[in-house]
Structures are given as structure tokens and as C-alpha cells.
Motif scaffolding. Structure first.
Motif, PDB file in Angstrom:
ATOM      1  N   HIS A 248      44.458  56.886  33.290  1.00 33.30           N
ATOM      2  CA  HIS A 248      43.810  55.596  33.030  1.00 33.30           C
ATOM      3  C   HIS A 248      43.369  54.945  34.333  1.00 33.30           C
ATOM      4  N   ILE A 249      42.140  54.416  34.324  1.00 29.80           N
ATOM      5  CA  ILE A 249      41.619  53.665  35.468  1.00 29.80           C
ATOM      6  C   ILE A 249      41.248  52.270  34.985  1.00 29.80           C
ATOM      7  N   SER A 250      41.844  51.256  35.618  1.00 33.96           N
ATOM      8  CA  SER A 250      41.595  49.864  35.259  1.00 33.96           C
ATOM      9  C   SER A 250      40.892  49.156  36.401  1.00 33.96           C
ATOM     10  N   ASN A 251      39.889  48.366  36.048  1.00 32.27           N
ATOM     11  CA  ASN A 251      39.206  47.497  37.015  1.00 32.27           C
ATOM     12  C   ASN A 251      39.167  46.084  36.459  1.00 32.27           C
ATOM     13  N   ILE A 252      39.744  45.147  37.203  1.00 30.75           N
ATOM     14  CA  ILE A 252      39.668  43.726  36.857  1.00 30.75           C
ATOM     15  C   ILE A 252      38.940  43.020  37.992  1.00 30.75           C
ATOM     16  N   HIS A 253      37.786  42.463  37.679  1.00 30.85           N
ATOM     17  CA  HIS A 253      36.993  41.740  38.678  1.00 30.85           C
ATOM     18  C   HIS A 253      36.829  40.305  38.188  1.00 30.85           C
ATOM     19  N   ALA A 254      37.337  39.361  38.969  1.00 33.91           N
ATOM     20  CA  ALA A 254      37.342  37.961  38.550  1.00 33.91           C
ATOM     21  C   ALA A 254      36.786  37.063  39.629  1.00 33.91           C
ATOM     22  N   SER A 255      36.176  35.963  39.205  1.00 27.54           N
ATOM     23  CA  SER A 255      35.738  34.908  40.125  1.00 27.54           C
ATOM     24  C   SER A 255      36.316  33.591  39.636  1.00 27.54           C
ATOM     25  N   GLN A 256      36.659  32.727  40.579  1.00 27.80           N
ATOM     26  CA  GLN A 256      37.282  31.455  40.237  1.00 27.80           C
ATOM     27  C   GLN A 256      36.470  30.274  40.753  1.00 27.80           C
ATOM     28  N   GLY A 257      36.415  29.230  39.916  1.00 23.39           N
ATOM     29  CA  GLY A 257      35.768  27.983  40.294  1.00 23.39           C
ATOM     30  C   GLY A 257      36.753  26.992  40.890  1.00 23.39           C
ATOM     31  N   ALA A 258      36.278  25.846  41.281  1.00 26.03           N
ATOM     32  CA  ALA A 258      37.082  24.844  41.978  1.00 26.03           C
ATOM     33  C   ALA A 258      38.302  24.419  41.159  1.00 26.03           C
ATOM     34  N   ASN A 259      39.443  24.337  41.845  1.00 22.87           N
ATOM     35  CA  ASN A 259      40.703  23.841  41.268  1.00 22.87           C
ATOM     36  C   ASN A 259      41.203  24.664  40.079  1.00 22.87           C
ATOM     37  N   SER A 260      40.744  25.891  39.954  1.00 27.97           N
ATOM     38  CA  SER A 260      41.201  26.746  38.856  1.00 27.97           C
ATOM     39  C   SER A 260      42.505  27.447  39.231  1.00 27.97           C
ATOM     40  N   ASN A 261      43.173  27.948  38.206  1.00 27.78           N
ATOM     41  CA  ASN A 261      44.462  28.626  38.378  1.00 27.78           C
ATOM     42  C   ASN A 261      44.414  29.926  37.579  1.00 27.78           C
TER      43      ASN A 261
END
Length: 441
Positions: A248-261
Motif C-alpha cells: 500500500h502507498i498512501s499520499n496525504i497532501h494538505a494545505s492550511q489557512g490562517a488560524n486552522s488546526n
């Protein structure tokens, strides 16, 4: 001319892609399919990572796929019983359930989710209806030119789910994605693409879980493209407790905005070979990012965690803790990168990787990396690899506790730092039960 790595895989995929295109009908003219074709062309030109690839230095996934899979046959029909399907699910978890069988969405087994502020749609339906969410977000975060297995997933993306959480929506129950495979008759392979958009000030928890039932080998890839908007709180769990024949190959690509958690939890508990790529971009001020992982390995299981926390703007915080316990002839790999860009002043970024080798045959390769282009920051990284504390073991045995039980107590205490970060009690109990059973063997 230099031979392209993974040429035999590429030969099989060329035939598959032609058949895949023919089955798309009108969708072949869509913007999403244009991205697929670009990804496939990139893959055919560049090939898969070879043995000299720095990113796959300790995990030769190309060789593993070439050796173990034909990739030129259609998956057998799904034939598992209801009992086998229910056995893959997290007992006691009150959640919105979405089920995929051999990579295909099952409306019969999935919940009909009618929750204000939450829109869930299968990716196939999104592509068919040309929905804005699928078209505008597909391929925007996971760049196929940067990783051959992302390119593979992108080229064949058709199944998965889109999850849209409205601004200010608080989704009380977790959203759990069950990917269940049947490899009882033949080898199994499929690719999953999920798109998640958490609106401003929203809150939600998402769980992704892969299971395969059967004695034949399985090869799966998953790519999650996640947008965490301003002041949103999102929890994402990746649970890998598959068969010893699962790749299994997993890719998680995320971007975050201001004051996010954003909190990401990766639990790798079983499989033949697993590669987890986690890439988070902190793109505004006031962001908090937590990356927690536990790999508990035995036999010949090979797990490789590659993480990136990319600080792009000032006044942000990231904390990463990965722990590994390795027994048998298992192998663990950890490569964690922290980037602090020139504009990211007043960054606080911390990374820790700790490992325990129970067996003399188990190995781990760990490489924490820290690259800083700003001067007003507080950052640290480190790794440790060793065996159990013999003094603590002696202390427990001196009080009449058998050696195996004493070992289990110490190892559970070691793993508990990660497990205690899980806020949902049902998920925590499920994981704790698996870990306890494994450690007390």
C-alpha cells in the motif's frame, strides 16, 4: 538509452490505460481526464523510482510491484460475506460510514448521510456530473510530476470520495471510509482518490481504513487532497492493519489557512510493504499542525514514513511525534522534513522519532531533516533507536511479573505517548486492543 525503472509495469499499464479511457465515454473530454492524461504521459516518460532514487532509497517499491504483481488482469468479483465485511469495521464507533468494495463505492453498505453542512459524494459521481468540487480540486495539491506513484494514482483516478464541510459546520460524528478488498480468488489492485474541503470555522474528523480479506496479494494506492480553511479544525486518521500480503502507498497532501488546526494520525500495524507520504503546507499565519504516528511491526513487514511540514508564513506551530516498535525481521523507515521559508519568522517547529528494536533481525533507518531560511525561529528535531530499558524490565520481573508480560507493559507505555493523543475514545480503544493483543503474544 538508459532503461526506465519499472519498464515491465509501464508495459502493463499502457494497455490498462487504453481500456480505462474507452470506458469513460463522455468523461474523456473533461478537464479531469486532461489531468489524467498528463499524469500518465509523465509516468511513461519518467518511469518509477529506481534503486538510486533518494526518496525511495530504503524502500524499493518498484521492485516489489514488479516482482509480485501482473497488473494486467481485472479484479475478481467481490465475494465476501456480510460477516467478513463487518469484521473489518471499528466496533463501537458511532460514525457516518462510507464503504468501498474492491475500490468501488457501495451505496448498499454506506450510510445515506443527511447532515446539515456536510456534503459527501462518490468521486465517480462527481466526475460524471462534472461537479465543481471534484474538477477544481483534482490534482491541485498532489503533484504527479513529483512522485511516480502519485502519477499512477492520478492517471487511474475514478473512485474515491469528495467531502465538503460547510463554513461554521460542526460535524459531531466521525466520517469513516472503509476500503475493503477481496483477494480470495486472485491478486487485487485499485487506486483511490479522496478530496476533502473543510470550510472556514468548521470542525470534523475523518478516518481512512484499508482492509483486504484473502490469501492473494493486493496492491493499493490512495491519495488525499485536503484543504483546511481559515480557523477550521480537522482530524484525519490513517489506519493500516492489513494482511501480510498487502502492498500500500498512501499520499496525504494538505494545505492550511490562517488560524486552522490540523491533526493527522498514522497507525501502521500490519502489511507486506507500506509507504506513507504526508505533506502539509502551512500557508498563512496562526496555524497549528500535529503529525503523530505509530508503527508496530513484526514478521517481514516494511513500513516507510516520509513527512514534510512546510512553514511558509510567520507565527505558526508544528509538532511531530512518530514512534516505532519492530520485531521479527521487520524494517522501519522514517524521513521527516521541516522547511522554514524566509517569510516564516517566529516559527515553532518540533520533530521527534523514537524506535525500539525487540529483535536482533529488525532494522530501522531514520533521517530527521531541518532546513531553515529564517532567523527568528524555535525549532528542534531528533531521533533515538535502541532496546528496552533493562533496569525497568528487571524492576518488573523482581516483583513477580513474567518476562513476556513485563515486556508488554514497557512497550505499551512506550506506544502510549502517541495513543494518548487520540481524542475519540472508540478509536483509541480499538487501536489499544490491537496493540495489546500484538504485544502480549
Amino acid at each position: 538509452m538508459e532503461k526506465i525503472a519499472g519498464q515491465s509495469i509501464l508495459n502493463s499499464l499502457e494497455t490498462q490505460f487504453e481500456a480505462f479511457e474507452k470506458g469513460l465515454n463522455g468523461q474523456s473530454q473533461s478537464a479531469a481526464h486532461a489531468v489524467r492524461k498528463e499524469a500518465f504521459t509523465s509516468l511513461m516518460n519518467s518511469g518509477f523510482p529506481g534503486p538510486k532514487s533518494e526518496e525511495y532509497k530504503f524502500t524499493n517499491f518498484t521492485k516489489a510491484v514488479e516482482k509480485n504483481f501482473e497488473l494486467n488482469a481485472a479484479n475478481a468479483d467481490f465475494g465476501l460475506s456480510n460477516t467478513q465485511v463487518s469484521g473489518t469495521q471499528i466496533q463501537g464507533l458511532d460514525a457516518h460510514k462510507i464503504v468501498f468494495l474492491n475500490g468501488v463505492y457501495s451505496s448498499d453498505l454506506s450510510d445515506n448521510i443527511q447532515v446539515e453542512g456536510l456534503k459527501v459524494e462518490s468521486l465517480a459521481e462527481g466526475f460524471k456530473s462534472n461537479s465543481a468540487l471534484s474538477q477544481e480540486n483534482f490534482g491541485t495539491k498532489a503533484k504527479f510530476a513529483e512522485d511516480a506513484f502519485v502519477a499512477l494514482n492520478t492517471a487511474f483516478s475514478q473512485h474515491g470520495v469528495t467531502i465538503e464541510i460547510a463554513d461554521k459546520a460542526v460535524i459531531e460524528k466521525p466520517i469513516v471510509l472503509y476500503f475493503i478488498g477481496d483477494s480470495s480468488k486472485a491478486e487485487l489492485s485499485y487506486h483511490i482518490r479522496n478530496i476533502v474541503v473543510a470550510g472556514k470555522f468548521s470542525q470534523a474528523t475523518i478516518i481512512e481504513k484499508f482492509d483486504t480479506v484473502g490469501e492473494h496479494k493486493s496492491f493499493t494506492t490512495s491519495v488525499n487532497e485536503i484543504s483546511v480553511s481559515e480557523s477550521a479544525h480537522l482530524r484525519f486518521f490513517k489506519i493500516e492493519n492489513d494482511t501480510e500480503q498487502a502492498y500500500h502507498i498512501s499520499n496525504i497532501h494538505a494545505s492550511q489557512g490562517a488560524n486552522s488546526n490540523f491533526k493527522v494520525f498514522t497507525f501502521s500495524l500490519n502489511g507486506a510493504m507500506i509507504r506513507n507520504n504526508l505533506n502539509v503546507k502551512l500557508q498563512a499565519e496562526g496555524i497549528e499542525t500535529y503529525m503523530n504516528g505509530l508503527y508496530l511491526l513484526d514478521g517481514k513487514t516494511h513500513v516507510d514514513n516520509h513527512t514534510v511540514a512546510d512553514h511558509m508564513m510567520p507565527n505558526c506551530y508544528s509538532n511531530e511525534l512518530y514512534k516505532g516498535i519492530m520485531d521479527g525481521s521487520s524494517k522501519g523507515v522514517f524521513n521527516g522534513k521541516i522547511f522554514v521559508r524566509p517569510d516564516a519568522q517566529k516559527t515553532n517547529a518540533f520533530q521527534s522519532n523514537k524506535n525500539i528494536l525487540i529483535s536482533d533481525r529488525a532494522t530501522v533507518n531514520t533521517k530527521p531533516q531541518l532546513e531553515i531560511w529564517a532567523d527568528d525561529v524555535s525549532c528542534s528535531h531528533g531521533c533515538t533507536t535502541g532496546q528496552l530499558d533493562m533496569d525497568a524490565l528487571f524492576y518488573l520481573r523482581a516483583r513477580g511479573i513474567p518476562r513476556d508480560k513485563a515486556l508488554a507493559i514497557l512497550l505499551k507505555a512506550f506506544a502510549n505517548d502517541v495513543l494518548e493523543t487520540v481524542e475519540n475514545e472508540a478509536i483509541k480503544e480499538y487501536l489499544a486492543a490491537i496493540i495489546e493483543t500484538r504485544l502480549e503474544k
